[in-house]
Design an enzyme around this catalytic site. Structure first.
Site, PDB file in Angstrom:
ATOM      1  N   SER A  80       0.936  -0.155  -2.602  1.00 26.47           N
ATOM      2  CA  SER A  80       1.123   0.032  -1.240  1.00 26.47           C
ATOM      3  C   SER A  80       1.931  -1.114  -0.491  1.00 26.47           C
ATOM      4  CB  SER A  80      -0.236   0.437  -0.314  1.00 26.47           C
ATOM      5  OG  SER A  80      -0.882  -0.666  -0.176  1.00 26.47           O
ATOM      6  N   LYS A  81       2.090  -0.837   0.940  1.00 30.60           N
ATOM      7  CA  LYS A  81       2.987  -1.737   1.594  1.00 30.60           C
ATOM      8  C   LYS A  81       2.113  -3.153   1.608  1.00 30.60           C
ATOM      9  CE  LYS A  81       6.098   0.306   3.898  1.00 30.60           C
ATOM     10  NZ  LYS A  81       5.998   1.979   3.683  1.00 30.60           N
ATOM     11  N   ARG A  82       0.853  -3.105   1.375  1.00 33.04           N
ATOM     12  CA  ARG A  82       0.211  -4.369   1.339  1.00 33.04           C
ATOM     13  C   ARG A  82       0.786  -5.485   0.294  1.00 33.04           C
ATOM     14  NH1 ARG A  82      -5.189  -3.602  -0.694  1.00 33.04           N
ATOM     15  NH2 ARG A  82      -4.443  -1.510  -1.114  1.00 33.04           N
ATOM     16  N   GLY A  99       3.781  -5.470  -0.610  1.00 32.72           N
ATOM     17  CA  GLY A  99       5.469  -6.054  -0.339  1.00 32.72           C
ATOM     18  C   GLY A  99       6.032  -4.711  -0.469  1.00 32.72           C
TER      19      GLY A  99
END
Ligand code: GLU
Length: 486
Positions: free
Chosen positions: A251-253, A255
Site C-alpha cells: 500500500s501507499k505506506r 512508497g
C-alpha cells in the site's frame, strides 16, 4: 481451443503495481499461447470511475509494453469494451436466466434483509439470504405491478459442491448449501459485479481468468452463473497478493504504488515489466533477467507461486540498473534525452545534432546510475559551469601541491591532442613533476572541471568536455584559489 484472456481494471484509480502484474501475466499468457488479450474497462462504479483514470491505465499499459488485441482504442468483435456500454448484454442475459428459472425476483426490503442477517448470524447458521422469495407465489404479478425488487440467482441446491480448480492453488470445494442466492441485478436494473463479469467473460469467450486472489471468494458464485447461462466455465488462476517487506499488503505506506510514479522516478518499462513478472512467477527459480521477449516465449501458469510475493524496491533498482547497463549507446541516449531536456540542460536539436557526442557520453553514465532521474545531476557539469563549494575548494584545490598540479596539468593538456588516452598519458606525468601524490593532482583537476570529487572517469570526461572548456575551467579554479575567502 485458442486462448482468450482478459484484463479488466476498474478505472477507480491509476494502474497500480498489483494490477500491472495481473495485466502482464494475462498478456504474457496470451502471447505465449498465440492467443488474444482483451482489455475490458469495468467502469460500473459511476462515482469513482473516471475517464482520466481510464486513459491513465491505458497509458501505463502501453508504457510497460503490454499491448492488447481487443479493447479500447483497438476495437474488436466482442465489444463494446466498457461495462457501462454493455447494458443490453446484461439485460439479455438476465432475461435468459429468468426464462430458465435461474433468476427470481426478491421483494425483501433492505431493512428486512438486515434483520434476517442479524438473526442468522446470532444463530450461527447460514448467513446468506434465507430464500424467502424463491418459491413465493404471486411473484410474477408483483413484478408486473411495479413492486421494487432485485433479481437473485436461484442456486441449484441439488447440484453438489462447486469445485474451483485453480491453476495456482489447486482445487477447493464449496458445499452448495453454503452458496448464497446472491443478487444479479439491483432494483434499478443494474447488474452486480459477479453477474456483469460473468456475462462479459462468457460473451467475450474468455478461456482463462487470471486475476488477483481478492476475487477468490467470487469464483464459486461466478461458476454458478456461467453454468446458469449454459456456458463453459473458464479456467482460473488466482494470484497471491503482493506484500511490502513488513508482510503487509502493498500500500501507499510502502512508497509509490502506481506504475506512473515509477515511470516518473526513472525506471525503464522493460525493467519494470521484468521485475513485476517475477513477483510470483519464475522462469526456472534462478534467472532474474527475463526480458519481454523471453517472458512472452516462456510464461506458463504452472510456474506461478502460491506464496505472497514481496515487493523489494532495492531489487527493482538493481534490476533497472542492470537494464541501463545493457543498453546500447544509442538506446541509452534516447532514454536519457527527455530527462536532460526536462532538466533544462539541452534540447532535442542538440541531442540529434551532436549525436556522436551523446553516444560517447552514454558509457560514462550508464555504469553509474540505477535510475534515469539520477542522470541530469550526474551530467550537469557538461552543460553548465560547475560550482565549487568552499569545503571542496579548501579540501581539494587548496591542498598542498594542488595549485601547482593544476598549473602543470593545464600546461600538459595544452600540448596534448585531447583524446582520452593522450590526456591520460599527459596527466600521468604531472604528480611526479610537481611532487604530489597522484590522487592530489587528479582530484584537483576533477574538481576544477566537474565541481565535484565524484565524477565519471576523468580522462574520458576531459575529452568530452573538450580542450577549450577543460582549460578554461582549470584556469577558473586557479583564479578561485587566488581570491581571498569571503
Ligand atoms: N474489475 C475488477 C477489479 O479491478 C476485476 C474483475 C475480474 O478480474 O474479474 O478488481
Amino acid at each position: 481451443m485458442s486462448v482468450r484472456v482478459r484484463f479488466a481494471p476498474s478505472p477507480t484509480g491509476t494502474l497500480h503495481l498489483g494490477g500491472a502484474r495481473t495485466a502482464i501475466y494475462n498478456w504474457a499468457f496470451a502471447r505465449r499461447n498465440a492467443g488474444v488479450l482483451v482489455l475490458r474497462i469495468d467502469d460500473t462504479d459511476p462515482e469513482r470511475s473516471t475517464a482520466e483514470n481510464t486513459e491513465q491505465i491505458l497509458r501505463s499499459l502501453r508504457w510497460l509494453g503490454v499491448d492488447w488485441d481487443e479493447g479500447p482504442e483497438v476495437g474488436g468483435d466482442h465489444g463494446p469494451y466498457f461495462q457501462t456500454q454493455r447494458g443490453p448484454a446484461y439485460a439479455d442475459a438476465l432475461e435468459r436466466m429468468k426464462s430458465t428459472g435461474n433468476a427470481y425476483p426478491c421483494f425483501c426490503s433492505p431493512d428486512e434483509l438486515a434483520a434476517k442477517r442479524d438473526l442468522a448470524r446470532s444463530a450461527g447458521g447460514f448467513s446468506g439470504y434465507d430464500r424467502t422469495c424463491r418459491d413465493a407465489a404471486g411473484a410474477h404479478e408483483r413484478v408486473a405491478a411495479g413492486e421494487p425488487h432485485v433479481w437473485r440467482l436461484a442456486v441449484p441446491l441439488g447440484r453438489g459442491p462447486v469445485i474451483v480448480d485453480d491453476a495456482v492453488r489447486g482445487a477447493t470445494e464449496f458445499p452448495i448449501e453454503a452458496m448464497d442466492d446472491f443478487v444479479l441485478a439491483r432494483s434499478d436494473g443494474s447488474p452486480t459485479y459477479n453477474f456483469a463479469t460473468v456475462v462479459d467473460d462468457a460473451t467475450m469467450e474468455i478461456t482463462h481468468i487470471i486475476r488477483g486472489d481478492d476475487h477468490l471468494a467470487n469464483t464459486p458464485r461466478q461458476i454458478l452463473v456461467f453454468e446458469a447461462l449454459g456456458h463453459a466455465v473458464p479456467a482460473f488462476a488466482h494470484l497471491s497478493m503482493i506484500w511490502g517487506a513488513d508482510g503487509k499488503k502493498l500500500s501507499k505506506r510502502h512508497g509509490a504504488t502506481s506504475v506512473e510514479a515509477y515511470e516518473e522516478m526513472g525506471f525503464l518499462p522493460q525493467a519494470m515489466l521484468n521485475y513485476l513478472a517475477l513477483l510470483g512467477w519464475s522462469l526456472d527459480g534462478e534467472t532474474t533477467i527475463v526480458p519481454p521477449e523471453v517472458l512472452k516465449a516462456t510464461f506458463s501458469l504452472d510456474r506461478i507461486s502460491k506464496n505472497p510475493a514481496i515487493f523489494d524496491p532495492d531489487k527493482l533498482e538493481w534490476m533497472n540498473g542492470a537494464y541501463l547497463r545493457e543498453m546500447g549507446d544509442g538506446e541509452f541516449v534516447d532514454a536519457i534525452a527527455p530527462w536532460l531536456i526536462r532538466a533544462g540542460l539541452t534540447t532535442a536539436q542538440d541531442v540529434s545534432g551532436r549525436r556522436d557526442w551523446y553516444r560517447a557520453l552514454a558509457p560514462l553514465i550508464a555504469e553509474r546510475v540505477k535510475r534515469l532521474d539520477e542522470v541530469a545531476e550526474k551530467v550537469r557539469f557538461f552543460f553548465e559551469e560547475p560550482v565549487i563549494d568552499e569545503d571542496t575548494r579548501d579540501k581539494v584545490l587548496a591542498k598542498e601541491g594542488a595549485p601547482e598540479a593544476l598549473q602543470a596539468a593545464a600546461d600538459a593538456l595544452e600540448a596534448c591532442d585531447f583524446t582520452a588516452s593522450s590526456i591520460e598519458e599527459a596527466l600521468r606525468l604531472v604528480p611526479e613533476a610537481v611532487g604530489v601524490k597522484p590522487k592530489v593532482a587528479f582530484q584537483a583537476v576533477r574538481v576544477a572541471v566537474t565541481g565535484s570529487t565524484v565524477s565519471p572517469p576523468l580522462f574520458e570526461t576531459l575529452e568530452l568536455l573538450g580542450k577549450q572548456t577543460s582549460l578554461a575551467r582549470i584556469e577558473a579554479a586557479r583564479v578561485l584559489l587566488s581570491q581571498p575567502r569571503i
